[in-house]
Each structure stands twice: as C-alpha cells, then as structure tokens.
Scaffold this active site. Sequence first.
Site, PDB file in Angstrom:
ATOM      1  NE  ARG A  59      -2.063  -1.417   3.460  1.00 60.58           N
ATOM      2  CZ  ARG A  59      -2.335  -1.059   4.700  1.00 60.58           C
ATOM      3  NH1 ARG A  59      -3.432  -0.396   4.974  1.00 60.58           N
ATOM      4  NH2 ARG A  59      -1.530  -1.382   5.690  1.00 60.58           N
TER       5      ARG A  59
ATOM      6  CG  ASN B  45      -3.980  -4.545   3.742  1.00 60.96           C
ATOM      7  OD1 ASN B  45      -3.416  -4.449   2.664  1.00 60.96           O
ATOM      8  ND2 ASN B  45      -3.318  -4.479   4.884  1.00 60.96           N
TER       9      ASN B  45
END
Length: 89
Positions: A18, A36
């Site tokens: 990320r 996520n």
Amino acid sequence: MVALRFLVYGRVQGVGFRWFVLREAERRGLRGFARNLRDGSVEVVAAGTPQALEELARAQQGPAHAQVERVERSDVPHELVIPNDFDIR
C-alpha cells in the site's frame, strides 16, 4: 478525469504494498486510496488522467517482497467516494 478500481492478489499484505502504491500514485498526481481486504488482496481505487492510471497499472508489481499473482481492473462503483488526495486505509 477517469477512475479505476484494481484488486491486487498474491502476497501483497504485510510487504509495504500500500505504501508503494501511495508513492506511485502521488508521483502521478492521482487521488484515491489503497486498502487491505479480508481475503488477503489489496484494493486500489484511483482517479486521474488516463495516462497516469495506465502508468499506475504498470507499476502494480509492487515492492521487492511483494508477489503479485494477478490484478483485476474494473470501473469504480458510483456510490464510492474518492478522496481529494491519495490515502492508505
């Protein structure tokens, strides 16, 4: 302005994926987010120019410890609100 949603599968959680996407998106002036998902994938929603989105799509291999198995691309659901910057959620 175009918006796309990417679902990234493989070893993409716990490896800085990320944060990698955040840096790549900011470099291209995109707005959106990466988060996520419970199934172990990462959802990336991004909005910007078509060229910037294509560049982000090509960068989806992620950082060194990530192992991307596949990326599914789709349109962004209309009810999803895209932030004015790029976030990690």
